[in-house]
Design an enzyme around this catalytic site. Structure first.
Site, PDB file in Angstrom:
ATOM      1  N   ARG A 152       0.830  -1.207   0.000  1.00 32.69           N
ATOM      2  CA  ARG A 152       0.000   0.000   0.000  1.00 32.69           C
ATOM      3  C   ARG A 152       0.863   1.256   0.000  1.00 32.69           C
ATOM      4  O   ARG A 152       0.445   2.319  -0.477  1.00 32.69           O
ATOM      5  CB  ARG A 152      -0.949   0.001   1.203  1.00 32.69           C
ATOM      6  CG  ARG A 152      -1.837   1.244   1.290  1.00 32.69           C
ATOM      7  CD  ARG A 152      -2.998   1.080   2.251  1.00 32.69           C
ATOM      8  NE  ARG A 152      -2.568   0.634   3.562  1.00 32.69           N
ATOM      9  CZ  ARG A 152      -2.067   1.432   4.501  1.00 32.69           C
ATOM     10  NH1 ARG A 152      -1.905   2.729   4.271  1.00 32.69           N
ATOM     11  NH2 ARG A 152      -1.717   0.941   5.679  1.00 32.69           N
ATOM     12  N   TYR A 194     -15.241  16.139 -16.553  1.00 32.24           N
ATOM     13  CA  TYR A 194     -15.805  14.789 -16.535  1.00 32.24           C
ATOM     14  C   TYR A 194     -16.879  14.700 -15.450  1.00 32.24           C
ATOM     15  O   TYR A 194     -16.773  15.315 -14.384  1.00 32.24           O
ATOM     16  CB  TYR A 194     -14.671  13.801 -16.284  1.00 32.24           C
ATOM     17  CG  TYR A 194     -15.080  12.389 -15.973  1.00 32.24           C
ATOM     18  CD1 TYR A 194     -15.809  11.635 -16.885  1.00 32.24           C
ATOM     19  CD2 TYR A 194     -14.735  11.804 -14.763  1.00 32.24           C
ATOM     20  CE1 TYR A 194     -16.181  10.329 -16.596  1.00 32.24           C
ATOM     21  CE2 TYR A 194     -15.088  10.501 -14.470  1.00 32.24           C
ATOM     22  CZ  TYR A 194     -15.818   9.769 -15.399  1.00 32.24           C
ATOM     23  OH  TYR A 194     -16.185   8.483 -15.098  1.00 32.24           O
ATOM     24  N   LYS A 253      -7.228   5.135 -19.617  1.00 31.60           N
ATOM     25  CA  LYS A 253      -7.702   5.465 -20.961  1.00 31.60           C
ATOM     26  C   LYS A 253      -6.610   5.259 -22.010  1.00 31.60           C
ATOM     27  O   LYS A 253      -6.122   4.159 -22.214  1.00 31.60           O
ATOM     28  CB  LYS A 253      -8.253   6.887 -20.960  1.00 31.60           C
ATOM     29  CG  LYS A 253      -9.258   7.172 -19.846  1.00 31.60           C
ATOM     30  CD  LYS A 253     -10.467   6.253 -19.879  1.00 31.60           C
ATOM     31  CE  LYS A 253     -11.608   6.744 -18.999  1.00 31.60           C
ATOM     32  NZ  LYS A 253     -11.271   6.889 -17.570  1.00 31.60           N
ATOM     33  N   ASP A 307      -6.037  18.395 -16.085  1.00 32.54           N
ATOM     34  CA  ASP A 307      -6.306  16.997 -16.431  1.00 32.54           C
ATOM     35  C   ASP A 307      -5.983  16.838 -17.912  1.00 32.54           C
ATOM     36  O   ASP A 307      -6.657  17.398 -18.778  1.00 32.54           O
ATOM     37  CB  ASP A 307      -7.775  16.674 -16.148  1.00 32.54           C
ATOM     38  CG  ASP A 307      -8.098  15.194 -16.340  1.00 32.54           C
ATOM     39  OD1 ASP A 307      -7.458  14.560 -17.205  1.00 32.54           O
ATOM     40  OD2 ASP A 307      -8.997  14.688 -15.655  1.00 32.54           O
TER      41      ASP A 307
END
Length: 385
Positions: free
Chosen positions: A47, A100, A197, A172
């Site tokens: 983690r 978005y 993406k 972004d």
């Protein structure tokens, strides 16, 4: 102590090894102290970091001309690492009004719940952004090319505004990617990607990435990501590294096909409008030429006459194309914002953004361009006849 059975080798693997181990053993408490206190590099608990995350982070750093980037479990985790990792109660953030859908939801619902005020403004209008600035404003978040209307932000103008007021500019860069645009060259302080993406590019990875020019900001975002469990999967990092090996080729091919497809469907009956940055009828064409220098990305958006009925007929007739709320696959995918990414918005809010029931976002893939144009022509004819 080496794990039992791990063979020695005078050679090394060509492909980065996958390291799925959750824990890493240290020799002594002193050795563990050295790792946690930065005197030596090592891994402790996945983690907090693992080799595959570091490999993909360094590759993405190189692409964006940065260092110290943080890989997260999704693109929205990267957005959250910025907004929730750097802001605190009583502060204010400005977001582009064309973000978005989930970013909009975070801005409108989640941040205010935590006492962080938000304002949305047109990222193409610097004066609208200026009017939204308050004494407690800390940062501005925009998409270089917005999802899904492909509006082009005035990055240079907003960057100058941020310098004037001492604000952080967060960009972004998911749609444009480092291949199409370099935000740090235009005054950005922080860059975000949904690696899921185009960068990974095969619809089998869920990852995000964020990097700041300021190492102290990277450290704050990294600590927040570790604390809140935004850690990426080693396997997803390993797959994304594979995807990056073909990224330039994929992006250039898909971008060229997208420009051709946009021109083709713009002339078809039943198509109300087509949005693509290099087209002269794009509302932000002049800014796109200046900012993107002729690049257009692989995304095309368009609107059909006929509303939801036409939308349903179009997806049924689009043989061989996937109707799915995603982008960046090797195959072309169709997305309908009203029923997917922006479904949480009211019909009135969607209408304000131009996201009517006949509006589609297309992520162009690697198919033969002639074949793709024929598929769209046939499906649009079936939907609007």
């Amino acid at each position: 102590m080496r794990p039992h059975g791990l063979p020695e080798s005078a050679s090394h693997p060509v492909v980065t090894p996958l390291s799925p181990s959750v824990v890493y053993a240290s020799e002594t408490p002193d050795a563990l102290d050295d790792q946690y206190e930065g005197r030596v590099h090592g891994y402790t608990y996945s983690r907090e970091g693992h080799p595959n995350a570091d490999v993909i982070a360094r590759r993405l750093d190189d692409m964006e001309g940065a260092s110290g980037g943080v890989v997260t479990g999704s693109g929205m985790a990267a957005v959250s690492a910025v907004l929730m990792g750097l802001l605190q109660t009583g502060e204010h953030v400005i977001g582009g009004d064309q973000l978005y859908g989930r970013s909009l939801r975070l801005m409108k619902e989640d941040l205010p719940r935590l006492g962080i005020a938000t304002t949305l403004a047109d990222p193409g209008d610097v004066e609208a952004i200026r009017a939204a600035i308050r004494p407690e404003t800390k940062l501005i978040l925009v998409e270089a090319v917005s999802n899904p209307t492909l509006a082009v932000a005035d990055i240079d103008g907003i960057a100058a505004l941020c310098r004037e007021h001492g604000l952080l500019l967060v960009v972004d860069n998911t749609f444009t990617t480092p291949r199409g645009f370099k935000p740090f060259d235009h005054g950005a302080d922080i860059v975000i990607h949904s690696v899921t993406k185009l960068l990974a590019g095969h619809s089998d990875v869920m990852l995000g990435y964020v990097v700041a020019k300021d190492a102290a900001l990277n450290d704050r975002m990294r600590v927040f990501s570790v604390t809140t469990g935004m850690t990426p999967s080693p396997f997803d990092c390993w797959l994304a590294e594979r995807g990056l090996l073909s990224f330039d080729l994929r992006f250039d091919r898909a971008e060229a096909t997208a420009a051709r497809l946009a021109d083709h469907i713009a002339g078809l009956p039943g198509v109300k409008r087509v949005l693509y940055p290099t087209r002269h009828d794009h509302p932000d064409h002049g800014r796109a030429e200046t900012l993107l220098k002729g690049r257009g990305c692989n995304m095309v958006s368009f609107e059909l006459d006929g509303g939801r009925d036409a939308a349903n007929a179009f997806t049924r007739a689009a043989e061989g194309l996937s109707f799915a709320p995603t982008l960046g696959d090797v195959g072309t995918t169709l997305s309908h914002p009203a029923s997917s990414s922006h479904r949480a918005l009211s019909p009135e809010n969607r209408a304000e953004l131009g996201l009517h029931e006949g509006f589609f976002r297309v992520s162009v893939g690697l198919e033969d361009p002639d074949t793709l144009c024929r598929i769209f022509e046939d499906a649009i004819t079936a939907a609007t006849s």
